[in-house]
Design a protein around this motif. Structure first.
Motif, mmCIF file in Angstrom:
data_model
loop_
_atom_site.group_PDB
_atom_site.id
_atom_site.type_symbol
_atom_site.label_atom_id
_atom_site.label_comp_id
_atom_site.label_asym_id
_atom_site.label_seq_id
_atom_site.Cartn_x
_atom_site.Cartn_y
_atom_site.Cartn_z
ATOM 1 N N PRO A 279 0.743 -1.154 0.028
ATOM 2 C CA PRO A 279 -0.034 -0.067 0.030
ATOM 3 C C PRO A 279 1.025 1.363 0.060
ATOM 4 O O PRO A 279 1.950 1.149 0.398
ATOM 5 N N ALA A 280 0.284 2.183 -0.423
ATOM 6 C CA ALA A 280 1.135 3.620 -0.335
ATOM 7 C C ALA A 280 1.276 3.909 0.958
ATOM 8 O O ALA A 280 2.276 4.878 1.161
ATOM 9 N N SER A 281 0.315 3.563 1.994
ATOM 10 C CA SER A 281 0.841 3.952 3.470
ATOM 11 C C SER A 281 0.256 2.695 4.413
ATOM 12 O O SER A 281 -0.387 2.112 3.878
ATOM 13 N N ASP A 282 0.894 2.872 5.505
ATOM 14 C CA ASP A 282 0.539 1.922 6.586
ATOM 15 C C ASP A 282 -0.591 2.606 7.330
ATOM 16 O O ASP A 282 -0.376 3.598 8.116
ATOM 17 N N GLY A 283 -1.752 1.871 6.923
ATOM 18 C CA GLY A 283 -2.853 2.429 7.691
ATOM 19 C C GLY A 283 -3.285 2.628 9.210
ATOM 20 O O GLY A 283 -3.638 3.470 9.686
ATOM 21 N N GLU B 117 1.278 -12.506 7.826
ATOM 22 C CA GLU B 117 1.327 -12.828 6.251
ATOM 23 C C GLU B 117 1.610 -11.764 5.333
ATOM 24 O O GLU B 117 1.144 -11.769 4.236
ATOM 25 N N ASP B 118 2.466 -10.713 5.589
ATOM 26 C CA ASP B 118 3.161 -9.677 4.880
ATOM 27 C C ASP B 118 1.987 -9.004 4.339
ATOM 28 O O ASP B 118 1.774 -8.443 3.168
ATOM 29 N N ILE B 119 0.910 -8.627 5.047
ATOM 30 C CA ILE B 119 -0.338 -7.716 4.398
ATOM 31 C C ILE B 119 -0.318 -6.540 5.571
ATOM 32 O O ILE B 119 -0.557 -6.948 6.638
ATOM 33 N N VAL B 120 -0.429 -5.392 4.670
ATOM 34 C CA VAL B 120 -0.693 -4.169 5.642
ATOM 35 C C VAL B 120 -1.815 -3.564 5.092
ATOM 36 O O VAL B 120 -1.842 -3.309 3.913
ATOM 37 N N LEU B 121 -2.725 -3.004 5.894
ATOM 38 C CA LEU B 121 -3.954 -2.668 5.194
ATOM 39 C C LEU B 121 -3.623 -0.712 5.099
ATOM 40 O O LEU B 121 -3.075 -0.321 5.965
ATOM 41 N N ILE C 54 -12.395 -5.882 5.303
ATOM 42 C CA ILE C 54 -10.990 -6.200 5.310
ATOM 43 C C ILE C 54 -10.580 -6.530 4.072
ATOM 44 O O ILE C 54 -9.745 -5.841 3.634
ATOM 45 N N GLY C 55 -11.233 -7.401 3.312
ATOM 46 C CA GLY C 55 -11.161 -7.427 1.802
ATOM 47 C C GLY C 55 -11.042 -6.218 1.047
ATOM 48 O O GLY C 55 -10.180 -6.135 0.112
ATOM 49 N N VAL C 56 -12.108 -5.334 1.198
ATOM 50 C CA VAL C 56 -12.216 -4.383 0.359
ATOM 51 C C VAL C 56 -11.197 -3.327 0.692
ATOM 52 O O VAL C 56 -10.494 -2.823 -0.116
ATOM 53 N N LEU C 57 -10.549 -3.102 2.038
ATOM 54 C CA LEU C 57 -9.503 -2.206 2.273
ATOM 55 C C LEU C 57 -8.393 -2.698 1.940
ATOM 56 O O LEU C 57 -7.286 -2.034 1.468
ATOM 57 N N ASN C 58 -7.925 -4.229 1.870
ATOM 58 C CA ASN C 58 -6.838 -4.854 1.025
ATOM 59 C C ASN C 58 -6.766 -4.337 -0.115
ATOM 60 O O ASN C 58 -5.608 -4.446 -0.679
ATOM 61 N N ARG C 59 -7.663 -3.972 -0.783
ATOM 62 C CA ARG C 59 -7.346 -3.710 -2.292
ATOM 63 C C ARG C 59 -7.397 -2.335 -2.544
ATOM 64 O O ARG C 59 -7.118 -1.702 -3.871
ATOM 65 N N ARG C 60 -7.557 -1.395 -1.366
ATOM 66 C CA ARG C 60 -7.233 0.015 -1.779
ATOM 67 C C ARG C 60 -5.846 0.286 -1.711
ATOM 68 O O ARG C 60 -4.995 -0.402 -1.188
ATOM 69 N N ARG C 61 -5.382 1.470 -2.472
ATOM 70 C CA ARG C 61 -3.935 1.687 -2.549
ATOM 71 C C ARG C 61 -3.798 2.982 -1.852
ATOM 72 O O ARG C 61 -4.808 3.864 -1.932
#
Length: 201
Positions: A30-34, A165-169, A194-201
């Protein structure tokens, strides 16, 4: 105060929810760490000390994710000591209440052991990660293990599980709404969110 044990209600909802329908998460940068952005933005503007403590706890949670530390109460307690600025963060010793007394979370001789089992299930890859992250968030919220700061503990546990699992929202603000123990649709919707947020940049 309600006589209903909302924790018992949640444990029933937890069993009945179809977690397998949760979306599959993508490992995207992601562009930023939420979480960090949330702490440095709205949390810091409201209470800089609170934000500083949350960021310290987040650093611990991320480090624990990198080393794949066992997810147990001791781990959450270490983060919570940072969150609260306290030397100890023990498991509660009485029934707990939230939402102005509308929910009561009972305490029995099994409560702490049941919570540990739920935490262990969070790292079981049998379910989609979004489902496990949503479920463990709600587990912390409704077991309400600490005397204070349980919403923060729930969010830290969610982002820790994703980081394993190396995922940051890219944002966590939409997660900051009241969740109710007797709401099966809301539980499933949290996994979807959570899935929707995962797909945001």
């Amino acid at each position: 105060m309600t006589a209903t044990d909302s924790l018992a209600v949640w444990l029933r909802i937890r069993r009945e929810t179809n977690w397998h329908q949760a979306p599959v998460l993508r490992r995207v940068l992601p562009a930023s760490d939420g979480f960090r952005t949330w702490c440095e933005g709205p949390v810091s503007r409201r209470d800089p000390v609170r934000a500083k403590r949350l960021l310290a706890a987040y650093a611990l949670a991320r480090a624990d994710a990198e080393r794949h530390a066992p997810l147990d109460f001791a781990l959450l307690s270490a983060w919570q000591r940072e969150v609260l600025g306290e030397a100890e963060a023990p498991f509660r010793t009485n029934d707990a209440c939230a939402k102005a007394g509308r929910e009561r979370y009972g305490l029995t001789s099994r409560t702490q052991a049941d919570f540990l089992l739920c935490l262990r299930e969070a790292t079981d890859a049998e379910l989609p990660l979004a489902a496990r992250a949503a479920r463990v968030y709600l587990d912390v919220a409704f077991f309400h293990p600490f005397a204070d700061g349980n919403a923060r503990a729930a969010l830290l546990t969610l982002v820790h599980l994703l980081a394993r699992e190396d995922i940051v929202l890219p944002e966590v603000g939409p997660l900051q709404i009241n969740r109710y123990a007797d709401d099966p649709a809301g539980a499933a919707d949290l996994a979807t969110l959570i899935g929707v947020l995962n797909r945001r940049r």
